[in-house]
Design a protein around this motif. Structure first.
Motif, PDB file in Angstrom:
ATOM      1  N   MET A   1      62.940   1.426  45.746  1.00  0.00           N
ATOM      2  CA  MET A   1      61.785   1.767  44.923  1.00  0.00           C
ATOM      3  C   MET A   1      61.153   2.915  45.210  1.00  0.00           C
ATOM      4  O   MET A   1      61.055   3.119  46.584  1.00  0.00           O
ATOM      5  N   GLY A   2      60.384   3.915  44.590  1.00  0.00           N
ATOM      6  CA  GLY A   2      59.733   4.987  45.151  1.00  0.00           C
ATOM      7  C   GLY A   2      58.793   5.671  43.995  1.00  0.00           C
ATOM      8  O   GLY A   2      58.699   5.161  43.170  1.00  0.00           O
ATOM      9  N   ALA A   3      58.239   6.726  44.430  1.00  0.00           N
ATOM     10  CA  ALA A   3      57.274   7.332  43.494  1.00  0.00           C
ATOM     11  C   ALA A   3      57.977   8.690  43.068  1.00  0.00           C
ATOM     12  O   ALA A   3      58.464   9.446  43.868  1.00  0.00           O
ATOM     13  N   PHE A   4      57.905   8.890  41.771  1.00  0.00           N
ATOM     14  CA  PHE A   4      58.474  10.084  41.278  1.00  0.00           C
ATOM     15  C   PHE A   4      57.497  11.052  40.571  1.00  0.00           C
ATOM     16  O   PHE A   4      56.428  10.520  39.843  1.00  0.00           O
ATOM     17  N   TYR A   5      57.441  12.218  40.889  1.00  0.00           N
ATOM     18  CA  TYR A   5      56.463  13.090  40.472  1.00  0.00           C
ATOM     19  C   TYR A   5      57.255  14.257  39.774  1.00  0.00           C
ATOM     20  O   TYR A   5      58.182  14.650  40.006  1.00  0.00           O
ATOM     21  N   ILE A   6      56.488  14.979  38.721  1.00  0.00           N
ATOM     22  CA  ILE A   6      56.905  16.181  38.057  1.00  0.00           C
ATOM     23  C   ILE A   6      55.996  17.250  38.281  1.00  0.00           C
ATOM     24  O   ILE A   6      54.702  16.956  38.254  1.00  0.00           O
ATOM     25  N   LEU A   7      56.272  18.137  39.005  1.00  0.00           N
ATOM     26  CA  LEU A   7      55.342  19.422  39.441  1.00  0.00           C
ATOM     27  C   LEU A   7      55.837  20.625  38.862  1.00  0.00           C
ATOM     28  O   LEU A   7      57.042  20.828  39.109  1.00  0.00           O
ATOM     29  N   GLY A   8      55.000  21.419  38.266  1.00  0.00           N
ATOM     30  CA  GLY A   8      55.213  22.755  37.815  1.00  0.00           C
ATOM     31  C   GLY A   8      54.232  23.545  37.507  1.00  0.00           C
ATOM     32  O   GLY A   8      53.161  23.201  37.717  1.00  0.00           O
ATOM     33  N   ILE A   9      54.549  24.632  36.823  1.00  0.00           N
ATOM     34  CA  ILE A   9      53.888  25.633  36.387  1.00  0.00           C
ATOM     35  C   ILE A   9      53.442  25.730  34.975  1.00  0.00           C
ATOM     36  O   ILE A   9      54.473  25.697  34.283  1.00  0.00           O
ATOM     37  N   VAL A  10      52.205  25.615  34.482  1.00  0.00           N
ATOM     38  CA  VAL A  10      51.958  25.701  33.096  1.00  0.00           C
ATOM     39  C   VAL A  10      51.722  27.029  32.559  1.00  0.00           C
ATOM     40  O   VAL A  10      50.847  27.610  32.905  1.00  0.00           O
ATOM     41  N   ASN A  11      52.785  27.467  31.845  1.00  0.00           N
ATOM     42  CA  ASN A  11      52.589  28.938  31.337  1.00  0.00           C
ATOM     43  C   ASN A  11      51.555  29.150  30.178  1.00  0.00           C
ATOM     44  O   ASN A  11      50.911  29.957  30.008  1.00  0.00           O
ATOM     45  N   LYS A  12      51.725  28.128  29.187  1.00  0.00           N
ATOM     46  CA  LYS A  12      50.855  27.880  28.016  1.00  0.00           C
ATOM     47  C   LYS A  12      50.734  26.490  27.692  1.00  0.00           C
ATOM     48  O   LYS A  12      51.457  25.544  28.063  1.00  0.00           O
ATOM     49  N   PHE A  13      49.666  26.266  27.058  1.00  0.00           N
ATOM     50  CA  PHE A  13      49.390  24.902  26.575  1.00  0.00           C
ATOM     51  C   PHE A  13      48.662  24.881  25.416  1.00  0.00           C
ATOM     52  O   PHE A  13      48.029  25.912  24.863  1.00  0.00           O
ATOM     53  N   GLU A  14      48.592  23.521  24.663  1.00  0.00           N
ATOM     54  CA  GLU A  14      47.871  23.408  23.289  1.00  0.00           C
ATOM     55  C   GLU A  14      47.406  21.881  23.544  1.00  0.00           C
ATOM     56  O   GLU A  14      48.308  20.951  23.647  1.00  0.00           O
ATOM     57  N   ALA A  15      46.239  21.820  23.324  1.00  0.00           N
ATOM     58  CA  ALA A  15      45.586  20.540  23.329  1.00  0.00           C
ATOM     59  C   ALA A  15      44.901  20.018  22.047  1.00  0.00           C
ATOM     60  O   ALA A  15      44.038  20.865  21.593  1.00  0.00           O
TER      61      ALA A  15
ATOM     62  N   LYS B   1      52.661  24.789  49.110  1.00  0.00           N
ATOM     63  CA  LYS B   1      52.302  23.558  49.007  1.00  0.00           C
ATOM     64  C   LYS B   1      53.270  22.513  48.814  1.00  0.00           C
ATOM     65  O   LYS B   1      53.105  21.404  48.993  1.00  0.00           O
ATOM     66  N   LEU B   2      54.131  22.937  48.049  1.00  0.00           N
ATOM     67  CA  LEU B   2      55.434  22.085  47.748  1.00  0.00           C
ATOM     68  C   LEU B   2      55.968  21.720  48.998  1.00  0.00           C
ATOM     69  O   LEU B   2      56.679  20.539  49.219  1.00  0.00           O
ATOM     70  N   VAL B   3      56.209  22.493  49.873  1.00  0.00           N
ATOM     71  CA  VAL B   3      56.796  22.399  51.034  1.00  0.00           C
ATOM     72  C   VAL B   3      56.113  20.837  51.845  1.00  0.00           C
ATOM     73  O   VAL B   3      56.478  20.260  52.433  1.00  0.00           O
TER      74      VAL B   3
END
Length: 84
Positions: A1-15, A67-69
């Protein structure tokens, strides 16, 4: 069992929201997830659209990898930055 994360850069968004919000509430809500100062954003009653400002990616990518490191405790990630 573990924790999984998605980390990325948001270039554009719509909310989108089902109820109208004023600009202050939109900014407060979005800023919980993204730093709106990094984006050019347009706000309407039901939608916020944003695009990463010119130069932000280039100015911050080194810090992102650093920061990722730290988060992953994997120095090999730095190789991706250095090689790319």
């Amino acid at each position: 069992m573990g924790a999984f994360y998605i980390l990325g850069i948001v270039n554009k968004f719509e909310a989108k929201f089902t109820n109208p919000l004023d600009q202050v509430h939109w900014e407060q809500y979005i800023n919980e997830r993204l730093d709106l100062e990094q984006y050019t954003a347009t706000l309407t009653d039901f939608t916020v659209k944003g695009k990463l400002k010119e130069g932000i990616f280039k100015e911050n990518i080194k810090d992102f990898y650093k920061k990722l490191v730290e988060i992953t405790e994997d120095d090999n990630i730095a190789t991706y930055f250095e090689d790319s």
